[in-house]
Design a protein around this motif. Structure first.
Motif, short mmCIF file in Angstrom:
data_model
loop_
_atom_site.label_atom_id
_atom_site.label_comp_id
_atom_site.label_asym_id
_atom_site.label_seq_id
_atom_site.Cartn_x
_atom_site.Cartn_y
_atom_site.Cartn_z
N TYR A 185 6.54 -11.02 92.03
CA TYR A 185 7.21 -11.34 90.76
C TYR A 185 8.64 -10.85 90.76
N VAL A 186 9.44 -11.53 89.94
CA VAL A 186 10.87 -11.25 89.83
C VAL A 186 11.23 -11.08 88.36
N SER A 187 12.17 -10.17 88.11
CA SER A 187 12.57 -9.87 86.73
C SER A 187 14.08 -9.73 86.64
N ARG A 188 14.61 -10.05 85.48
CA ARG A 188 16.03 -9.84 85.17
C ARG A 188 16.14 -9.38 83.73
N TRP A 189 17.05 -8.46 83.46
CA TRP A 189 17.23 -7.91 82.12
C TRP A 189 18.32 -8.67 81.39
N TYR A 190 18.11 -8.84 80.06
CA TYR A 190 19.04 -9.59 79.21
C TYR A 190 19.26 -8.86 77.89
N ASP A 191 20.44 -9.05 77.33
CA ASP A 191 20.72 -8.68 75.95
C ASP A 191 20.44 -9.88 75.06
N LEU A 192 19.72 -9.65 73.96
CA LEU A 192 19.47 -10.73 73.02
C LEU A 192 20.75 -11.06 72.25
N PRO A 193 20.88 -12.27 71.71
CA PRO A 193 22.01 -12.56 70.83
C PRO A 193 21.94 -11.68 69.58
N PRO A 194 23.05 -11.40 68.93
CA PRO A 194 23.01 -10.67 67.67
C PRO A 194 22.04 -11.33 66.70
N ALA A 195 21.40 -10.52 65.87
CA ALA A 195 20.33 -11.03 64.99
C ALA A 195 20.77 -12.25 64.19
#
Length: 487
Positions: A185-195
């Motif tokens: 498995y492979v993973s990448r981290w992300y920031d969500l858009p502002p609420a």
């Protein structure tokens, strides 16, 4: 748990521990999603009162997956409704940091960082009077040392060399049960858009896309188990994994694969976020159980916990919970005892084995279905055919029945969370009656809660809790879903 019963507990930690929730060399798997099952939550909460509250105070989220997660199953999006299971979502690094803070509150515990264990010292290896007496180590500066101990706990993980050291000292090497279903498995981290800038369709916090069961021609990404996993700090870990398929390692290939996952909302969600990491890959996913309980003369003075004794396919999220359950067993056995003699270790191994049987059986039930699996626990061809033929249909039936049968839903949640064994579920007449009754309702058109919403559209946000059918909603007020989404 040891600090309650010993004057001094010394933790020899190879890494230099970070002050905050950060990745470290000794835990490469921290870059991937981690589920803390309910049995593990309770165990850690018993060991460290206030753990869950501290985790949530630092950004962890207490959610109900059936309401806060969107699941794309075999026939499409599952209906959203209340369920019996809740989870605390966070990153592995935050879980570790909260645990470290709790450990440091205990005066009996000393943590020595930058220390690598290099061997065991023992006497009488392999005899009834044999005993592990301590560990040899090397500091970050290269200095050699020895630490004598009344009890040694091996928490070195999958790569533990303890069985080699025991063998060199005269003990019998424990037999190993192994099964590697070639999970990658492979993973990448992300920031969500502002609420305020997130799409209106994002009622969900967590997206899960299960592998297709279509045997026809389709992109290999349809075979992936995919997670858009929420963590603290308005972030998400996007993870794709498979059994026996090469996974995309480069950024461009990873981003392209997102668009080919069979639920279009998955790729769209990732593209709406901002990537903050490279692509992280893991292949060390085989199941391995070192059966110390089968050794005629197990070593006195040594206990193995976590992956050092039993490592699971990480897809099933059993590792942290199984380790915590072993710690509880150890604590329970130490209460009221003045000495840890050979009988103590034999009893511990027997009790630990019963605890590990529960997650092991669950992992075997799925991983034995693959013809390319290797190891001592590879099933006979007829068993593989049965597992491949019936595991998904049974899983589909459980999910569908759970929409309208609380007993089946609660039973399956208990098995998933290691509170009940797979054997208990499969020998439960009421459980099978529920599946059969729902199947009859399906065949006669008398099911109530709809399912199978089109995976090409957004998951519907309709709350079907208490739903009684068209025009017969309960007082909980089931709402109509997006008109673009059809059953």
């Amino acid at each position: 748990m040891l600090a309650e019963h010993f004057d001094e507990v010394v933790v020899l930690e190879r890494d230099e521990l970070p002050p905050d929730a950060e990745h470290r060399r000794g835990v490469p798997q921290s870059k991937h999603p981690h589920f803390l099952l309910n049995s593990g939550r309770r165990a850690i909460g018993e060991i460290f009162p206030g753990f869950e509250e501290a985790l949530i105070a630092d950004g962890g989220m207490h959610l109900m997956p059936s309401m806060d997660a969107a699941y794309c199953e075999n026939d499409g999006w599952a209906p959203r409704k209340s369920g019996s299971m809740t989870m605390v979502y966070s990153s592995r690094v935050l879980i570790e940091r909260v645990l470290r803070d709790k450990v440091r509150e205990l005066p009996a515990i000393e943590i020595r960082e930058g220390v690598t264990v290099t061997g065991l010292r023992s006497t009488g290896g392999g005899t009834t009077n044999g005993r592990v007496e301590g560990v040899e180590y090397r500091t970050a500066d290269g200095d050699e040392g020895y630490l004598a101990a009344d009890l040694v706990v091996d928490a070195l993980g999958r790569g533990s060399s303890v069985i080699d050291w025991l063998g060199a000292a005269g003990w019998s090497v424990p037999p190993e049960k192994t099964l590697d279903a070639k999970v990658t498995y492979v993973s990448r981290w992300y920031d969500l858009p502002p609420a305020g800038r997130r799409p209106e369709s994002w009622w969900w916090k967590h997206l899960v896309i299960t592998p297709t069961q279509d045997t026809g021609d389709h992109p290999e990404e349809h075979e992936f188990l995919s997670n858009f996993f929420p963590i603290e700090g308005d972030r998400a870990i996007v993870c794709m994994g498979s059994w026996g398929i090469q996974m995309p390692r480069k950024t461009d290939a990873f981003e392209a694969a997102l668009t080919r996952v069979r639920a279009t909302a998955f790729g769209e969600a990732a593209r709406a976020c901002t990537p903050t990491s490279e692509v992280h890959l893991t292949r060390s996913t085989g199941n391995k159980w070192r059966r110390f309980d089968l050794v005629d003369v197990p070593p006195t003075g040594l206990v193995c916990v976590g992956d050092s004794i039993c490592a699971f396919n990480p897809f099933y999220a059993q590792g942290m919970s199984s380790a915590a359950r072993s710690a509880l067993i150890l604590g329970e056995m130490l209460r009221g005892r003045d000495a840890v003699d050979p009988a103590f270790f034999r009893e511990f191994l027997d009790r630990q084995k019963k605890s590990l049987d529960v997650p092991w059986m669950l992992a075997m039930a799925r991983d034995q279905a693959y013809d390319f699996a290797t190891g001592s626990e590879v099933a006979a061809p007829w068993r593989r055919r049965l597992a491949a033929r019936f595991s998904w249909p049974i899983f589909n039936a459980i999910n569908a029945t759970s929409r309208e049968d609380a007993y089946v839903e609660e039973t399956f949640a208990q098995v998933f969370n290691l509170d009940k064994s797979l054997k208990e579920m499969l020998t439960d007449p009421r459980f099978w009656f529920g599946l059969a009754r729902y199947k009859v309702r399906q065949l006669t058109g008398r099911t109530v809660v709809p399912g199978g919403f089109d995976a090409r559209h957004d998951p519907p946000g309709t709350d079907f809790t208490g739903y009684r059918g068209p025009g017969r909603a309960s007082s909980s007020g089931a709402r109509r879903g997006d008109d673009r989404v059809g059953a």
